[in-house]
Design an enzyme around this catalytic site. Structure first.
Site, PDB file in Angstrom:
ATOM      1  CB  ALA A 193       7.137   3.105   0.661  1.00 22.48           C
ATOM      2  CB  SER A 252       0.516   7.533  -1.678  1.00 21.33           C
ATOM      3  OG  SER A 252       0.190   6.295  -2.295  1.00 21.33           O
ATOM      4  CB  ALA A 283       6.698  -5.591   6.702  1.00 16.70           C
ATOM      5  CG  ASP A 287       1.965  -3.679   2.197  1.00 14.59           C
ATOM      6  OD1 ASP A 287       2.698  -4.668   2.398  1.00 14.59           O
ATOM      7  OD2 ASP A 287       2.420  -2.574   1.838  1.00 14.59           O
ATOM      8  CB  THR A 288       2.638  -8.821   1.358  1.00 12.64           C
ATOM      9  OG1 THR A 288       3.525  -7.831   0.834  1.00 12.64           O
ATOM     10  CG2 THR A 288       2.681 -10.042   0.451  1.00 12.64           C
ATOM     11  CB  THR A 329       7.632  -1.136  -7.114  1.00 18.93           C
ATOM     12  OG1 THR A 329       6.813   0.003  -7.368  1.00 18.93           O
ATOM     13  CG2 THR A 329       9.089  -0.781  -7.306  1.00 18.93           C
TER      14      THR A 329
END
Length: 480
Positions: free
Chosen positions: A11, A13, A78, A234-235, A256
């Site tokens: 989100a 970079s 996502a 990405d997860t 985060t």
């Protein structure tokens, strides 16, 4: 094929990372760029046009590094999507999931189809920004002009290859894939007012999408490259990048946010899982990521910001080492900690309201956060064991948070089981591992994880008697 390129975009970079697997594993970050959304036409929107340009710049750097041939995998966040017209062009830059347009939309959807039915069909947790609710709130005029709807990584792959597909690990987060049929659910699409013919063909992780379009070589100096559908969420890539060598393990993707769960070969859309708001996101190679989203390093990041970043995260952890753990029990997942004006004051107020010791120094504040994160992890560990009906043996912590030694040890202490920390680059590595599996360098996911465990420095934390299980009981009593 010994060169693979991971395009990993979050989100804030994005990065283009070159992997050389000719002799073990060497990673080189060739290009880094900023990402973010801005207010356009009354909505928070991503600039995917610029993201496409940054990817092409990164691939030019791959070619400049002397790489003439490689594979490429793309993973991003996502749920967000683009709308394309009849010519395959953007109708508008995509709206970001944090945009306010979905406020109250979930209740409108549940008035048409019960919440329990949505979960039984999809097994996906309820977040007001899931694609199902975004599409329900979408501009109807734009939808009338729309021929294709693509999620962000699928759109970026389309810009490179001209192929429109939907990779399942990311599409599952939309909350309109049916876990029983492994297809789009018509009932849910009807509720959202979406025609199924606007959605792309579903493909599995590891399938080849296509070659880079010939016309792109007219404007950019690019390597010859084949784009592979990695776990594009990405997860999903981070879970592929868990270096597990045993059969009974759990993972914690730590940044985060924290995502704690297990990898299953079947979904678990049970009433108990529904009650705990666990999700069954689809994983690579027809697995399921049975997990819970909870808070992560957000509170420490905000403490650092409140102190004008006068301390590094390492310095903050070093000061926390000097403080006794588990002096406070607070629920860091409470809404009050989502985005307070001042995280330090909010933590102190929560402790004061519950007549607990109020942390004052940097070390006290950070130890308060780390202690309660460890306890939150331990609570979900117990929930996971109850929901899955098995005793878990080891917790793998991956992602940036895996570098926080103090938190790793506290977590091992309160769950009473070993913690294996690393790699910090699990998402990029999972992306690369899928490319290696497709190119035949690795045989299967089990072998890939064993290979990863041999090519990364991992740290193991054994549970110590510093925190007996009474701390978890007191945390649960105080928080729940």
């Amino acid at each position: 094929m010994t060169y693979h390129v991971a395009i990993d975009i979050g989100a804030s970079s994005g990065r283009v990372i070159l992997a050389d697997t000719s002799n073990g594993l060497t990673l080189t970050e060739l290009h880094r760029f900023k990402n973010g959304f801005s207010k356009i036409d009354g909505h928070d929107r991503w600039n995917v046009t610029q993201l496409t340009e940054e990817i092409l710049k990164g691939l030019e750097k791959v070619k400049a590094a002397g790489i003439d041939n490689c594979t490429i995998g793309i993973d991003t966040w996502a749920v967000d999507y683009v709308l394309l017209d009849e010519e395959g062009k953007l109708l508008a830059e995509p709206v970001a999931y944090r945009d306010a347009r979905t406020q109250g939309v979930m209740d409108q959807v549940f008035a048409k189809i019960p919440k329990e039915e949505v979960y039984s069909k999809t097994g996906i947790q309820f977040l007001n920004f899931n694609t199902l609710y975004q599409l329900y709130a979408e501009d109807r005029d734009l939808l009338e002009k729309t021929k294709d709807i693509l999620l962000i990584p699928d759109y970026l792959a389309y810009r490179l290859t001209g192929k429109k597909v939907g990779e399942v690990t990311n599409v599952s987060t939309t909350q309109y894939l049916n876990i029983h049929s492994r297809a789009y659910d018509k009932d849910l699409l009807d509720v959202a007012g979406i025609s199924g013919d606007k959605l792309p063909e579903l493909i599995e992780t590891g399938q080849v999408i296509g070659q880079i379009l010939p016309e792109l070589y007219d404007s950019y100096d690019l390597p010859q490259a084949q784009v592979i559908a990695v776990a594009t969420h990405d997860t999903g890539s981070a879970v592929v990048g868990v270096p597990a060598t045993t059969d009974n393990w759990a993972y914690l993707s730590s940044g985060t946010w924290s995502l704690i769960g297990v990898e299953n070969d079947k979904p678990m859309a049970t009433e108990a899982a529904f009650a705990e708001n666990y999700t069954n996101e689809w994983g690579a190679y027809k697995t399921y990521r049975f997990l819970k989203n909870i808070t992560g390093m957000w509170a420490v990041q905000e403490i650092a910001r409140m102190l004008d970043y006068q301390y590094s995260f390492a310095e903050m952890a070093e000061q926390a080492y000097q403080v006794e753990p588990f002096l406070q029990y607070i629920n860091l997942n409470d809404d009050r900690f989502t985005n307070p004006d001042n995280m330090i004051e909010e933590i102190q107020a929560a402790c004061r309201e519950s007549n607990q010791i109020v942390p004052e120094t940097v070390g006290e504040l950070v130890m308060c956060v780390y202690s309660n994160l460890a306890l939150a992890y331990a609570h979900e560990w117990k929930v996971l064991e109850r929901l899955t009906g098995r005793e878990l043996e080891v917790l793998h912590i991956v992602g940036g948070g895996s570098n926080v030694k103090l938190l790793n040890q506290l977590t091992a202490d309160v769950i009473g089981k070993p913690v294996v920390a690393g790699p910090g680059e699990a998402t990029a590595l999972g992306n690369i591992m899928v490319q290696m599996l497709t190119s035949g360098e690795l045989k299967d996911l089990k072998e890939a994880r064993h290979w990863l465990s041999q090519n990364q420095e991992l740290s193991r934390y054994e549970p110590q008697p510093i925190a007996d299980r009474d701390h978890l009981k007191q945390y649960q009593k105080t928080v729940f």
